[in-house]
Design an enzyme around this catalytic site. Sequence first.
Site, mmCIF file in Angstrom:
data_model
loop_
_atom_site.group_PDB
_atom_site.id
_atom_site.type_symbol
_atom_site.label_atom_id
_atom_site.label_comp_id
_atom_site.label_asym_id
_atom_site.label_seq_id
_atom_site.Cartn_x
_atom_site.Cartn_y
_atom_site.Cartn_z
ATOM 1 N N CYS A 140 61.125 73.197 38.642
ATOM 2 C CA CYS A 140 61.840 74.207 37.836
ATOM 3 C C CYS A 140 62.335 73.652 36.498
ATOM 4 O O CYS A 140 62.652 74.424 35.588
ATOM 5 C CB CYS A 140 63.002 74.791 38.632
ATOM 6 S SG CYS A 140 62.448 75.630 40.111
ATOM 7 N N HIS A 174 67.433 78.232 33.336
ATOM 8 C CA HIS A 174 66.448 78.470 34.395
ATOM 9 C C HIS A 174 67.002 79.556 35.311
ATOM 10 O O HIS A 174 68.181 79.538 35.662
ATOM 11 C CB HIS A 174 66.209 77.175 35.170
ATOM 12 C CG HIS A 174 65.462 77.385 36.442
ATOM 13 N ND1 HIS A 174 64.267 78.075 36.487
ATOM 14 C CD2 HIS A 174 65.748 77.034 37.720
ATOM 15 C CE1 HIS A 174 63.849 78.123 37.738
ATOM 16 N NE2 HIS A 174 64.733 77.495 38.504
ATOM 17 N N ASN A 179 62.735 83.717 40.720
ATOM 18 C CA ASN A 179 62.601 82.339 40.245
ATOM 19 C C ASN A 179 61.117 82.044 40.006
ATOM 20 O O ASN A 179 60.345 81.976 40.955
ATOM 21 C CB ASN A 179 63.198 81.398 41.300
ATOM 22 C CG ASN A 179 63.170 79.933 40.869
ATOM 23 O OD1 ASN A 179 62.488 79.576 39.919
ATOM 24 N ND2 ASN A 179 63.903 79.107 41.586
#
Length: 323
Positions: free
Chosen positions: A113, A250, A280
Amino acid sequence: MIRSVIRGVGAYLPQKIMTNADLAKIVDTSDEWIVERSGIRQRHIAAEGEYTSDLAIAAAKKALAMAGREGTDIDLFVVATSTPDDTFPSTASKVQGAIGKPGAPSFDVQAVCSGFIYGLAVADNFVRAGQSKCAMVIGAEIFSRILDWKDRTTCVLFGDGAGAVVLTAEEGKGDTSDRGILSTHLHSDGRHHDMLYVDGGVSTTQTTGLLRMKGKEVFRHAVVNLADAVREALAANNMTIDDVDWLVPHQANRRILDSTAHKLGLDPAKVVITVDQHANTSAASIPLALNAAVQDGRIKPGQILLLEAMGGGFTWGSALVRM
Ligand code: UT7
């Protein structure tokens, strides 16, 4: 001093949308639980035969259009992904082959990520060293193909997508009034590699594997590491949180975004939030959020953006940018 200035931003989301209600037909979950615990309402899912490189190329073309450039102008292709088309060659080489000039360098960066921040830092260093005049950084992922669709604790949280930026080398004064990337900071702590991982791989199982996560522990580390990353970036630039126009984080969980903003004393209205729309998307989530706020006019030239991410590894980091 040479700066890497973001001249183009683009994104691509696969056509198919999977809502929380759709998920509730597959696993024992509910729209209410997912929204309350994560803020996620829907995610995009790549079509059969649609690959990470396809998403990356679509996002790259939009970023090039905004920058007024051609793919053949790009002298460095960096793709951040943990879900490449193939084990090798890199997804970046496929992108370069499709839209770039033969001979232009290309490689993938893998920091889950945090991948987009890592990719941006790498490209920025190439630009500032004089080795690239026009670089492309892409975050592209198809996490739907590494999810355990029987595990409700993880499959509700992720989605597919891609985002891209075009960086051009431009002369700056060397202070924070310059446009471009003002700082990047990268970190990792591999002692926590088993908190968020995929249980397969080339040298271990010879399978692709599926995503596994100890959600609560990851959450706890994320809030601490992200707040520290923001403070580190501000201190390095002699800035305070009040100097930040937009936090572009993020997008993992709405509660992580809210907690981080609260911890930093940042006005929640200054946080770009897209996790509700695409869940996500790992390395793609920052450029997707950046693109959303640039396209709708919230982010304007000259503003200060703080990009931050945390992910598997653990890896984490930040980029402070003047648009
Ligand atoms: O990209 C970077 C890395 N990722 C993250 O940053 C994610 C970090 N973690 C999180 O976002 C959160 O920890 C989660 C959203 C994953 C989980 O939220 P939580 O508040 O920590 O929930 P929990 O894991 O403590 O689960 C609470 C309850 C459990 O039931 P019991 O044991 O209390 O009876 C779970 O079994 O919720 C249950 N549960 C679910 N219920 C309905 C877990 N997943 C689901 C689900 N639907 N999908």
